[in-house]
Design an enzyme around this catalytic site. Structure first.
Site, PDB file in Angstrom:
ATOM      1  N   PRO A  44      10.456   4.855   9.634  1.00  0.00           N
ATOM      2  CA  PRO A  44      10.933   4.995   8.266  1.00  0.00           C
ATOM      3  C   PRO A  44       9.918   4.633   7.190  1.00  0.00           C
ATOM      4  O   PRO A  44       9.201   3.637   7.310  1.00  0.00           O
ATOM      5  CB  PRO A  44      12.116   4.025   8.199  1.00  0.00           C
ATOM      6  CG  PRO A  44      12.573   3.905   9.595  1.00  0.00           C
ATOM      7  CD  PRO A  44      11.369   4.071  10.469  1.00  0.00           C
ATOM      8  N   ASN A  45       9.892   5.465   6.168  1.00  0.00           N
ATOM      9  CA  ASN A  45       9.112   5.267   4.940  1.00  0.00           C
ATOM     10  C   ASN A  45       7.612   5.511   5.096  1.00  0.00           C
ATOM     11  O   ASN A  45       6.872   5.475   4.107  1.00  0.00           O
ATOM     12  CB  ASN A  45       9.352   3.858   4.348  1.00  0.00           C
ATOM     13  CG  ASN A  45      10.813   3.624   4.040  1.00  0.00           C
ATOM     14  OD1 ASN A  45      11.420   4.427   3.337  1.00  0.00           O
ATOM     15  ND2 ASN A  45      11.402   2.573   4.577  1.00  0.00           N
ATOM     16  N   ARG A  69       3.215   4.625  -1.495  1.00  0.00           N
ATOM     17  CA  ARG A  69       4.107   3.488  -1.264  1.00  0.00           C
ATOM     18  C   ARG A  69       3.322   2.173  -1.276  1.00  0.00           C
ATOM     19  O   ARG A  69       2.456   1.956  -0.421  1.00  0.00           O
ATOM     20  CB  ARG A  69       4.763   3.665   0.109  1.00  0.00           C
ATOM     21  CG  ARG A  69       5.599   2.508   0.561  1.00  0.00           C
ATOM     22  CD  ARG A  69       5.950   2.619   2.040  1.00  0.00           C
ATOM     23  NE  ARG A  69       6.762   1.498   2.439  1.00  0.00           N
ATOM     24  CZ  ARG A  69       6.921   1.105   3.698  1.00  0.00           C
ATOM     25  NH1 ARG A  69       6.338   1.761   4.689  1.00  0.00           N
ATOM     26  NH2 ARG A  69       7.670   0.072   3.984  1.00  0.00           N
ATOM     27  N   TYR A  93      -0.239  -1.199   1.648  1.00  0.00           N
ATOM     28  CA  TYR A  93      -0.449  -0.211   2.711  1.00  0.00           C
ATOM     29  C   TYR A  93      -1.668   0.684   2.513  1.00  0.00           C
ATOM     30  O   TYR A  93      -1.976   1.514   3.374  1.00  0.00           O
ATOM     31  CB  TYR A  93       0.813   0.651   2.859  1.00  0.00           C
ATOM     32  CG  TYR A  93       2.029  -0.170   3.245  1.00  0.00           C
ATOM     33  CD1 TYR A  93       2.060  -0.852   4.458  1.00  0.00           C
ATOM     34  CD2 TYR A  93       3.124  -0.286   2.391  1.00  0.00           C
ATOM     35  CE1 TYR A  93       3.154  -1.633   4.815  1.00  0.00           C
ATOM     36  CE2 TYR A  93       4.230  -1.056   2.740  1.00  0.00           C
ATOM     37  CZ  TYR A  93       4.237  -1.719   3.947  1.00  0.00           C
ATOM     38  OH  TYR A  93       5.309  -2.490   4.301  1.00  0.00           O
ATOM     39  N   ASN A  95       4.102   2.887  15.194  1.00  0.00           N
ATOM     40  CA  ASN A  95       4.374   2.099  13.992  1.00  0.00           C
ATOM     41  C   ASN A  95       5.817   2.405  13.611  1.00  0.00           C
ATOM     42  O   ASN A  95       6.099   3.439  13.004  1.00  0.00           O
ATOM     43  CB  ASN A  95       3.418   2.454  12.849  1.00  0.00           C
ATOM     44  CG  ASN A  95       3.650   1.557  11.633  1.00  0.00           C
ATOM     45  OD1 ASN A  95       4.608   0.785  11.599  1.00  0.00           O
ATOM     46  ND2 ASN A  95       2.785   1.666  10.641  1.00  0.00           N
ATOM     47  N   ALA A 153      10.088  -0.617   9.443  1.00  0.00           N
ATOM     48  CA  ALA A 153      11.069  -1.710   9.417  1.00  0.00           C
ATOM     49  C   ALA A 153      11.902  -1.785  10.699  1.00  0.00           C
ATOM     50  O   ALA A 153      12.435  -2.855  11.037  1.00  0.00           O
ATOM     51  CB  ALA A 153      11.982  -1.544   8.214  1.00  0.00           C
ATOM     52  N   HIS A 155      11.521  -4.585  13.331  1.00  0.00           N
ATOM     53  CA  HIS A 155      12.127  -5.907  13.222  1.00  0.00           C
ATOM     54  C   HIS A 155      13.621  -5.920  13.533  1.00  0.00           C
ATOM     55  O   HIS A 155      14.240  -6.987  13.525  1.00  0.00           O
ATOM     56  CB  HIS A 155      11.899  -6.451  11.805  1.00  0.00           C
ATOM     57  CG  HIS A 155      10.514  -6.209  11.293  1.00  0.00           C
ATOM     58  ND1 HIS A 155       9.394  -6.733  11.905  1.00  0.00           N
ATOM     59  CD2 HIS A 155      10.043  -5.455  10.249  1.00  0.00           C
ATOM     60  CE1 HIS A 155       8.300  -6.334  11.250  1.00  0.00           C
ATOM     61  NE2 HIS A 155       8.679  -5.550  10.249  1.00  0.00           N
ATOM     62  N   ASP A 202      14.643  -1.058  24.063  1.00  0.00           N
ATOM     63  CA  ASP A 202      15.165  -0.514  25.326  1.00  0.00           C
ATOM     64  C   ASP A 202      14.448   0.776  25.719  1.00  0.00           C
ATOM     65  O   ASP A 202      14.162   1.003  26.901  1.00  0.00           O
ATOM     66  CB  ASP A 202      16.670  -0.235  25.206  1.00  0.00           C
ATOM     67  CG  ASP A 202      17.505  -1.509  25.288  1.00  0.00           C
ATOM     68  OD1 ASP A 202      16.973  -2.551  25.716  1.00  0.00           O
ATOM     69  OD2 ASP A 202      18.697  -1.446  24.927  1.00  0.00           O
ATOM     70  N   GLU A 240       1.812  -1.222  19.791  1.00  0.00           N
ATOM     71  CA  GLU A 240       2.439  -1.435  18.476  1.00  0.00           C
ATOM     72  C   GLU A 240       1.349  -1.447  17.404  1.00  0.00           C
ATOM     73  O   GLU A 240       0.314  -2.098  17.575  1.00  0.00           O
ATOM     74  CB  GLU A 240       3.177  -2.786  18.488  1.00  0.00           C
ATOM     75  CG  GLU A 240       3.815  -3.148  17.164  1.00  0.00           C
ATOM     76  CD  GLU A 240       4.419  -4.562  17.184  1.00  0.00           C
ATOM     77  OE1 GLU A 240       3.996  -5.397  18.009  1.00  0.00           O
ATOM     78  OE2 GLU A 240       5.317  -4.815  16.372  1.00  0.00           O
ATOM     79  N   HIS A 267       0.551  -1.698  13.071  1.00  0.00           N
ATOM     80  CA  HIS A 267       0.971  -1.911  11.676  1.00  0.00           C
ATOM     81  C   HIS A 267      -0.236  -1.869  10.757  1.00  0.00           C
ATOM     82  O   HIS A 267      -1.306  -2.388  11.113  1.00  0.00           O
ATOM     83  CB  HIS A 267       1.666  -3.266  11.499  1.00  0.00           C
ATOM     84  CG  HIS A 267       2.904  -3.400  12.319  1.00  0.00           C
ATOM     85  ND1 HIS A 267       4.068  -2.748  12.005  1.00  0.00           N
ATOM     86  CD2 HIS A 267       3.135  -4.081  13.461  1.00  0.00           C
ATOM     87  CE1 HIS A 267       4.977  -3.033  12.919  1.00  0.00           C
ATOM     88  NE2 HIS A 267       4.443  -3.832  13.817  1.00  0.00           N
ATOM     89  N   SER A 321      -0.148  -3.352   7.667  1.00  0.00           N
ATOM     90  CA  SER A 321      -0.185  -4.716   7.141  1.00  0.00           C
ATOM     91  C   SER A 321      -0.106  -5.697   8.317  1.00  0.00           C
ATOM     92  O   SER A 321       0.048  -5.278   9.466  1.00  0.00           O
ATOM     93  CB  SER A 321       0.989  -4.938   6.185  1.00  0.00           C
ATOM     94  OG  SER A 321       2.220  -4.896   6.895  1.00  0.00           O
ATOM     95  N   ARG A 324       3.546 -11.984   6.151  1.00  0.00           N
ATOM     96  CA  ARG A 324       4.466 -11.536   5.096  1.00  0.00           C
ATOM     97  C   ARG A 324       5.818 -12.267   5.196  1.00  0.00           C
ATOM     98  O   ARG A 324       5.879 -13.364   5.737  1.00  0.00           O
ATOM     99  CB  ARG A 324       4.606 -10.009   5.191  1.00  0.00           C
ATOM    100  CG  ARG A 324       3.247  -9.295   5.002  1.00  0.00           C
ATOM    101  CD  ARG A 324       3.376  -7.795   5.085  1.00  0.00           C
ATOM    102  NE  ARG A 324       4.237  -7.284   4.025  1.00  0.00           N
ATOM    103  CZ  ARG A 324       4.747  -6.040   4.033  1.00  0.00           C
ATOM    104  NH1 ARG A 324       4.467  -5.203   5.041  1.00  0.00           N
ATOM    105  NH2 ARG A 324       5.507  -5.646   3.050  1.00  0.00           N
ATOM    106  N   ARG A 333       9.964 -10.260   8.709  1.00  0.00           N
ATOM    107  CA  ARG A 333       9.031  -9.362   9.414  1.00  0.00           C
ATOM    108  C   ARG A 333       8.370 -10.038  10.613  1.00  0.00           C
ATOM    109  O   ARG A 333       7.552  -9.431  11.307  1.00  0.00           O
ATOM    110  CB  ARG A 333       7.940  -8.864   8.458  1.00  0.00           C
ATOM    111  CG  ARG A 333       8.473  -8.030   7.314  1.00  0.00           C
ATOM    112  CD  ARG A 333       7.345  -7.452   6.463  1.00  0.00           C
ATOM    113  NE  ARG A 333       7.834  -7.105   5.148  1.00  0.00           N
ATOM    114  CZ  ARG A 333       8.436  -5.958   4.835  1.00  0.00           C
ATOM    115  NH1 ARG A 333       8.595  -5.025   5.755  1.00  0.00           N
ATOM    116  NH2 ARG A 333       8.870  -5.729   3.620  1.00  0.00           N
TER     117      ARG A 333
END
Ligand code: DQA
Length: 144
Positions: free
Chosen positions: A11-12, A19, A24, A76, A79, A82, A89, A100, A102, A104, A109, A113
Site C-alpha cells: 500500500p501507498n 509521498r 521516502y 516491501n 504498512a 506491521h 503465513d 524484507e 524498506h 526508511s 520511527r 512500525r
C-alpha cells in the site's frame, strides 16, 4: 531459461516520488523498477515488479511465485509489514526466499512500525537506505 526475481510492493508505494519525500526520497517506483531491471540483467535475472494497495493481491502473488519457479522475492509490504498475519503465513507457506525491504528505517520511527510480521518470516531485512535498499536486496537475492 532466465530466472525471475519478484519485487512486491504494498500500500501507498504507488505514490513514491510525491509521498513524504523527506522520508521516502524523490524516486518513483518506475525509477526503482528501471534500475532494478538494468542491474538484474547484468546479474542474469528478469525483474518482475508489482504494486498493490490490496493485501490479497500480495498474498496471491506470493503463492503463485512458488509454481512460477521464482528465485527470490523482495517484499516491501508498506504498512502491512506491521499488521499482516496473512502475509506472515503466506511467506511461511512457500519455499521461495523472501527478503524484507524498506526505504526508511522503521526501527528509527514511530513505535507502531517496530513490529514486523514480514520480518519474522523473511530470510533477511534491508532498510533505511532509500531506493538503494532495493538494489542491496537485489544483490542479496542474486547471491542466495
Ligand atoms: C515502508 C515503511 C512502512 O512503515 C510504511 O508504512 C511504508 C513504507 C518503507 O519502505 O520505508 O509504507 O515500508
Amino acid at each position: 531459461m532466465t530466472e525471475t526475481i519478484l519485487v512486491l510492493n504494498g500500500p501507498n508505494l504507488n505514490l513514491l516520488g510525491s509521498r513524504e519525500p523527506d522520508i521516502y526520497g524523490s524516486d518513483t517506483l518506475d525509477d526503482i523498477a528501471a534500475r532494478l531491471t538494468e542491474r538484474g540483467k547484468e546479474l542474469g535475472f528478469v525483474i518482475d515488479l508489482r504494486q498493490s494497495n490490496h493485501e490479497g493481491h500480495l498474498v496471491d502473488w506470493l503463492h503463485e511465485s512458488q509454481d512460477r519457479g521464482v528465485k527470490a522475492i523482495l517484499l516491501n509490504a508498506g504498512a502491512l509489514t506491521h499488521t499482516s498475519v496473512a502475509l506472515y503465513d503466506a511467506i511461511k507457506a512457500i519455499d521461495v526466499p523472501v527478503i524484507e525491504v524498506h526505504l526508511s528505517n522503521p526501527l528509527a520511527r514511530e513505535d507502531f512500525r517496530h513490529a514486523s510480521f514480514v520480518g519474522r518470516a523473511a530470510c533477511g531485512t534491508i532498510s533505511g537506505f532509500g531506493a538503494l535498499s532495493y538494489m542491496l536486496a537485489l544483490e542479496a537475492a542474486a547471491s542466495l
